[in-house]
Design a protein around this motif. Structure first.
Motif, PDB file in Angstrom:
ATOM      1  N   ASN A 113       0.833  -1.190   0.000  1.00 19.67           N
ATOM      2  CA  ASN A 113       0.000   0.000   0.000  1.00 19.67           C
ATOM      3  C   ASN A 113       0.874   1.249   0.000  1.00 19.67           C
ATOM      4  OD1 ASN A 113      -2.504   1.168  -0.103  1.00 19.67           O
ATOM      5  ND2 ASN A 113      -3.015   0.862   2.036  1.00 19.67           N
ATOM      6  N   PHE A 114       0.460   2.248  -0.740  1.00 20.82           N
ATOM      7  CA  PHE A 114       1.144   3.534  -0.885  1.00 20.82           C
ATOM      8  C   PHE A 114       2.450   3.442  -1.687  1.00 20.82           C
ATOM      9  CE2 PHE A 114      -1.711   4.523   2.605  1.00 20.82           C
ATOM     10  CZ  PHE A 114      -2.188   5.771   2.238  1.00 20.82           C
ATOM     11  N   THR A 115       2.636   2.330  -2.404  1.00 21.23           N
ATOM     12  CA  THR A 115       3.759   2.299  -3.351  1.00 21.23           C
ATOM     13  C   THR A 115       3.595   3.456  -4.326  1.00 21.23           C
ATOM     14  OG1 THR A 115       4.116  -0.083  -3.192  1.00 21.23           O
ATOM     15  CG2 THR A 115       4.829   0.980  -5.224  1.00 21.23           C
ATOM     16  N   THR A 116       4.680   4.175  -4.558  1.00 24.97           N
ATOM     17  CA  THR A 116       4.633   5.390  -5.383  1.00 24.97           C
ATOM     18  C   THR A 116       5.641   5.301  -6.524  1.00 24.97           C
ATOM     19  OG1 THR A 116       3.996   6.719  -3.464  1.00 24.97           O
ATOM     20  CG2 THR A 116       4.927   7.903  -5.335  1.00 24.97           C
ATOM     21  N   VAL A 117       5.200   5.683  -7.708  1.00 21.41           N
ATOM     22  CA  VAL A 117       6.072   5.752  -8.876  1.00 21.41           C
ATOM     23  C   VAL A 117       6.126   7.197  -9.341  1.00 21.41           C
ATOM     24  CG1 VAL A 117       6.424   5.026 -11.268  1.00 21.41           C
ATOM     25  CG2 VAL A 117       5.541   3.392  -9.584  1.00 21.41           C
ATOM     26  N   VAL A 118       7.337   7.750  -9.416  1.00 12.17           N
ATOM     27  CA  VAL A 118       7.500   9.136  -9.849  1.00 12.17           C
ATOM     28  C   VAL A 118       8.451   9.172 -11.041  1.00 12.17           C
ATOM     29  CG1 VAL A 118       9.341   9.499  -8.137  1.00 12.17           C
ATOM     30  CG2 VAL A 118       8.165  11.476  -9.137  1.00 12.17           C
ATOM     31  N   ALA A 119       8.135   9.995 -12.027  1.00 10.33           N
ATOM     32  CA  ALA A 119       8.951  10.075 -13.240  1.00 10.33           C
ATOM     33  C   ALA A 119       9.290  11.521 -13.558  1.00 10.33           C
ATOM     34  CB  ALA A 119       8.220   9.443 -14.423  1.00 10.33           C
ATOM     35  N   GLU A 120      10.489  11.725 -14.056  1.00 11.20           N
ATOM     36  CA  GLU A 120      10.895  13.056 -14.492  1.00 11.20           C
ATOM     37  C   GLU A 120      10.119  13.494 -15.733  1.00 11.20           C
ATOM     38  OE1 GLU A 120      13.311  15.352 -13.180  1.00 11.20           O
ATOM     39  OE2 GLU A 120      12.806  14.053 -11.485  1.00 11.20           O
ATOM     40  N   TYR A 121       9.693  12.492 -16.512  1.00 13.34           N
ATOM     41  CA  TYR A 121       8.965  12.831 -17.744  1.00 13.34           C
ATOM     42  C   TYR A 121       8.044  11.686 -18.126  1.00 13.34           C
ATOM     43  CZ  TYR A 121       8.094  14.181 -22.615  1.00 13.34           C
ATOM     44  OH  TYR A 121       7.498  14.531 -23.807  1.00 13.34           O
ATOM     45  N   GLN A 122       6.823  12.035 -18.523  1.00 11.84           N
ATOM     46  CA  GLN A 122       5.866  11.064 -19.040  1.00 11.84           C
ATOM     47  C   GLN A 122       5.654  11.320 -20.525  1.00 11.84           C
ATOM     48  OE1 GLN A 122       2.634   9.589 -15.888  1.00 11.84           O
ATOM     49  NE2 GLN A 122       2.394  11.744 -16.368  1.00 11.84           N
ATOM     50  N   THR A 123       5.792  10.294 -21.322  1.00 14.19           N
ATOM     51  CA  THR A 123       5.581  10.459 -22.760  1.00 14.19           C
ATOM     52  C   THR A 123       4.116  10.326 -23.140  1.00 14.19           C
ATOM     53  OG1 THR A 123       6.006   8.098 -23.143  1.00 14.19           O
ATOM     54  CG2 THR A 123       7.897   9.598 -23.283  1.00 14.19           C
ATOM     55  N   ALA A 124       3.314   9.752 -22.251  1.00 12.59           N
ATOM     56  CA  ALA A 124       1.888   9.587 -22.550  1.00 12.59           C
ATOM     57  C   ALA A 124       1.073   9.780 -21.281  1.00 12.59           C
ATOM     58  CB  ALA A 124       1.624   8.211 -23.164  1.00 12.59           C
ATOM     59  N   GLY A 125       1.331  10.877 -20.579  1.00  6.20           N
ATOM     60  CA  GLY A 125       0.586  11.179 -19.371  1.00  6.20           C
ATOM     61  C   GLY A 125      -0.888  11.351 -19.665  1.00  6.20           C
ATOM     62  N   LYS A 126      -1.735  10.945 -18.697  1.00  5.41           N
ATOM     63  CA  LYS A 126      -3.171  10.965 -18.926  1.00  5.41           C
ATOM     64  C   LYS A 126      -3.877  11.887 -17.946  1.00  5.41           C
ATOM     65  CE  LYS A 126      -3.422   6.502 -18.438  1.00  5.41           C
ATOM     66  NZ  LYS A 126      -3.982   5.124 -18.349  1.00  5.41           N
ATOM     67  N   GLY A 127      -4.954  12.519 -18.450  1.00  2.00           N
ATOM     68  CA  GLY A 127      -5.805  13.339 -17.602  1.00  2.00           C
ATOM     69  C   GLY A 127      -7.214  12.791 -17.626  1.00  2.00           C
TER      70      GLY A 127
END
Length: 241
Positions: A27-41
């Motif tokens: 629980n609360f595993t987090t993935v952070v990226a400097e850049y997303q090539t296909a970020g979603k909203g």
């Protein structure tokens, strides 16, 4: 708290979902990226940012929601957590535009995308994607966009902001089942254009109304000029600002 840091990835939400599917993550595993090539909203919109200047991360939440009726409570907890974290860093006039855009004044600085999965045993797992404009200052062609750097005239430590959000989220998730009304009251206090006449669009037509609040299921409650009160879902109406 398990935090996975990546340089570039198509989508932190997709990466975290695939990771959890392969080997159940804590629980609360987090993935952070400097850049997303296909970020979603929301509703399939793309989330485009300059590499290295903004905050894009996803958090796994599980063993929290007892049933689908509480899904919007988690949405409320996340949005409130982001605002509280930014306020703790002395940022002012941070609001929530229904359902989960983060605004500084009237400019968008961030957004939230929550993807829920119901497992065969009935449990619900949620992947929370958060995008926040931090140190980017050029938003050519996006007149409604802004960033923390623009509104405060200084640069920020992105990891400090992420940790502030995660700490607030861990605290607020405790209220999702035990005191959801308190969370919703806080959400209402932060709601953009609440109790102020605003212009909306529905089915191509515009009208003026006043936001009264948001229902427990996540519908926007609007008072019309004829004193009629109506509720609208996310895909039914747009607030023009």
């Amino acid at each position: 708290m398990n935090i996975i840091k990546l340089n570039a990835i198509s989508s932190t939400n997709d990466y975290l979902k695939e990771l959890n599917a392969a080997t159940p993550a804590e629980n609360f595993t987090t993935v952070v990226a400097e850049y997303q090539t296909a970020g979603k909203g929301q509703m399939g919109a793309k989330w485009n940012v300059e590499p290295g200047k903004n905050l894009t991360f996803s958090v796994l939440i599980k063993d929290v929601l007892p049933d689908v009726a509480g899904i919007f409570n988690l949405n409320v907890a996340v949005a409130v957590s982001v605002v509280q974290a930014l306020n703790s860093l002395a940022l002012q006039e941070i609001n929530i535009k229904w359902p989960n855009d983060i605004l500084a004044g009237s400019k968008k600085i961030g957004g939230i995308l929550i993807e829920n999965a119901i497992k065969p045993d009935g449990s619900i797992q949620s992947v929370i994607g958060i995008g926040l404009n931090v140190n980017q200052t050029d938003f050519n062609g996006l007149p409604k966009a802004s960033s923390l750097a623009i509104v405060s005239d200084k640069t920020f430590d992105k990891e400090q902001i992420m940790m502030a959000i995660l700490n607030a989220l861990r605290a607020n998730v405790e209220f999702v089942n035990n005191n959801a009304q308190q969370l919703l009251d806080t959400y209402h206090s932060l709601l953009f254009k609440k109790n102020i006449p605003a212009t909306f669009e529905k089915d191509g037509s515009r009208f003026v109304g006043i936001i009264q609040g948001v229902s427990a299921s996540g519908n926007l409650i609007i008072l019309h000029e004829n004193d009629k009160v109506a509720e609208y879902g996310l895909k039914e109406i747009a607030l023009l600002y």
